[in-house]
Design a protein around this motif. Structure first.
Motif, PDB file in Angstrom:
ATOM      1  N   UNK A  29       0.779  -1.167  -0.176  1.00 50.38           N
ATOM      2  CA  UNK A  29      -0.069  -0.135   0.012  1.00 50.38           C
ATOM      3  C   UNK A  29       0.741   1.341   0.124  1.00 50.38           C
ATOM      4  N   UNK A  30       1.836   1.324   0.906  1.00 49.95           N
ATOM      5  CA  UNK A  30       2.634   2.514   0.944  1.00 49.95           C
ATOM      6  C   UNK A  30       3.407   2.726  -0.548  1.00 49.95           C
ATOM      7  N   UNK A  31       3.808   1.804  -0.939  1.00 44.30           N
ATOM      8  CA  UNK A  31       4.232   2.032  -2.578  1.00 44.30           C
ATOM      9  C   UNK A  31       3.418   2.563  -3.306  1.00 44.30           C
ATOM     10  N   UNK A  32       2.329   1.717  -3.481  1.00 45.24           N
ATOM     11  CA  UNK A  32       1.190   2.147  -4.495  1.00 45.24           C
ATOM     12  C   UNK A  32       0.552   3.336  -4.287  1.00 45.24           C
ATOM     13  N   UNK A  33       0.561   4.079  -2.786  1.00 45.37           N
ATOM     14  CA  UNK A  33       0.077   5.317  -2.769  1.00 45.37           C
ATOM     15  C   UNK A  33       1.251   6.178  -3.270  1.00 45.37           C
ATOM     16  N   UNK A  34       2.544   6.238  -2.918  1.00 42.58           N
ATOM     17  CA  UNK A  34       3.481   6.986  -3.466  1.00 42.58           C
ATOM     18  C   UNK A  34       3.455   7.191  -4.780  1.00 42.58           C
ATOM     19  N   UNK A  35       3.418   5.947  -5.647  1.00 42.39           N
ATOM     20  CA  UNK A  35       3.533   6.153  -7.034  1.00 42.39           C
ATOM     21  C   UNK A  35       2.227   6.842  -7.565  1.00 42.39           C
ATOM     22  N   UNK A  36       1.103   6.610  -7.152  1.00 50.19           N
ATOM     23  CA  UNK A  36      -0.007   7.265  -7.478  1.00 50.19           C
ATOM     24  C   UNK A  36       0.067   8.857  -7.335  1.00 50.19           C
ATOM     25  N   UNK A  37       0.646   9.131  -6.201  1.00 48.61           N
ATOM     26  CA  UNK A  37       0.881  10.611  -5.720  1.00 48.61           C
ATOM     27  C   UNK A  37       1.902  11.330  -6.823  1.00 48.61           C
ATOM     28  N   UNK A  38       2.672  10.601  -7.154  1.00 50.15           N
ATOM     29  CA  UNK A  38       3.683  11.089  -8.333  1.00 50.15           C
ATOM     30  C   UNK A  38       3.210  11.137  -9.474  1.00 50.15           C
ATOM     31  N   UNK A  39       2.468  10.163  -9.921  1.00 46.67           N
ATOM     32  CA  UNK A  39       1.733  10.010 -11.249  1.00 46.67           C
ATOM     33  C   UNK A  39       0.686  11.221 -11.248  1.00 46.67           C
ATOM     34  N   UNK A  40      -0.109  11.646 -10.078  1.00 46.19           N
ATOM     35  CA  UNK A  40      -1.196  12.771 -10.068  1.00 46.19           C
ATOM     36  C   UNK A  40      -0.413  14.104 -10.447  1.00 46.19           C
ATOM     37  N   UNK A  41       0.918  14.372  -9.800  1.00 44.18           N
ATOM     38  CA  UNK A  41       1.558  15.696  -9.993  1.00 44.18           C
ATOM     39  C   UNK A  41       2.218  15.622 -11.400  1.00 44.18           C
ATOM     40  N   UNK A  42       2.508  14.293 -11.723  1.00 44.13           N
ATOM     41  CA  UNK A  42       3.226  14.502 -13.214  1.00 44.13           C
ATOM     42  C   UNK A  42       2.027  14.637 -14.254  1.00 44.13           C
ATOM     43  N   UNK A  43       0.772  14.280 -13.902  1.00 45.56           N
ATOM     44  CA  UNK A  43      -0.411  14.224 -14.922  1.00 45.56           C
ATOM     45  C   UNK A  43      -0.512  16.045 -14.740  1.00 45.56           C
ATOM     46  N   UNK A  44      -0.571  16.555 -13.614  1.00 44.26           N
ATOM     47  CA  UNK A  44      -0.989  17.903 -13.755  1.00 44.26           C
ATOM     48  C   UNK A  44      -0.033  18.946 -14.610  1.00 44.26           C
ATOM     49  N   UNK A  45       1.259  18.382 -14.216  1.00 42.83           N
ATOM     50  CA  UNK A  45       2.511  19.079 -15.050  1.00 42.83           C
ATOM     51  C   UNK A  45       2.393  18.820 -16.650  1.00 42.83           C
ATOM     52  N   UNK A  46       2.023  17.692 -17.017  1.00 44.97           N
ATOM     53  CA  UNK A  46       1.925  17.130 -18.291  1.00 44.97           C
ATOM     54  C   UNK A  46       0.664  17.595 -18.946  1.00 44.97           C
TER      55      UNK A  46
END
Length: 139
Positions: A29-46
């Motif tokens: 869960x901890x890994x999945x949440x971090x990856x999801x958070x990175x993905x969300x910030x990346x989507x905002x930038x992209x």
């Protein structure tokens, strides 16, 4: 092309997959949440940009909190960069979590990464990511 992403919060390394008693494989869960958070910030930038398809250079700078038990001298050295973060998590596992999170968001596949730099420091907990593309080969 240069894409900069800053993800607030403590960086999390990619953990090994876990198995249930029935043999089902899942990401912790901890890994999945971090990856999801990175993905969300990346989507905002992209937003409005096309995914990179050529060779890319990835720089990941992970900032970890300074231990509260440290003396003022140790804390000052850590903040100035004189004291480096040499503890766990491993830098390659940190990078893998970021690489997997950016798949399909910033670049088509993490196999495109031909140059990687990983930096671990102390400071306000966050992960700073820079993705650079030599050529502008966009989808």
């Amino acid at each position: 092309m240069r894409i900069s992403i800053t993800v607030p919060g403590e960086p999390v390394a990619k953990a090994r997959p876990r198995f249930t008693k029935s043999g089902h494989v899942y990401t912790p869960v901890k890994t999945a949440r971090f990856e999801q958070r990175v993905r969300l910030y990346a989507m905002a930038v992209m937003k409005g940009r096309k995914i990179l398809t050529g060779a890319v250079r990835l720089t990941v700078t992970a900032f970890f909190p300074i231990p509260k038990s440290w003396t003022l001298t140790q804390k000052a050295k850590a903040m100035s960069g004189a004291l480096r973060h040499t503890k766990r998590p491993d830098s390659d596992n940190l990078c893998k979590a970021v690489q997997d999170a950016l798949n399909g968001t910033v670049y088509a596949d993490d196999a495109q990464i031909d140059d990687v730099h990983i930096i671990k420091r102390y400071g306000i907990p966050r992960t700073e990511i820079i993705v650079e593309a030599e050529d502008v080969d966009l989808v």
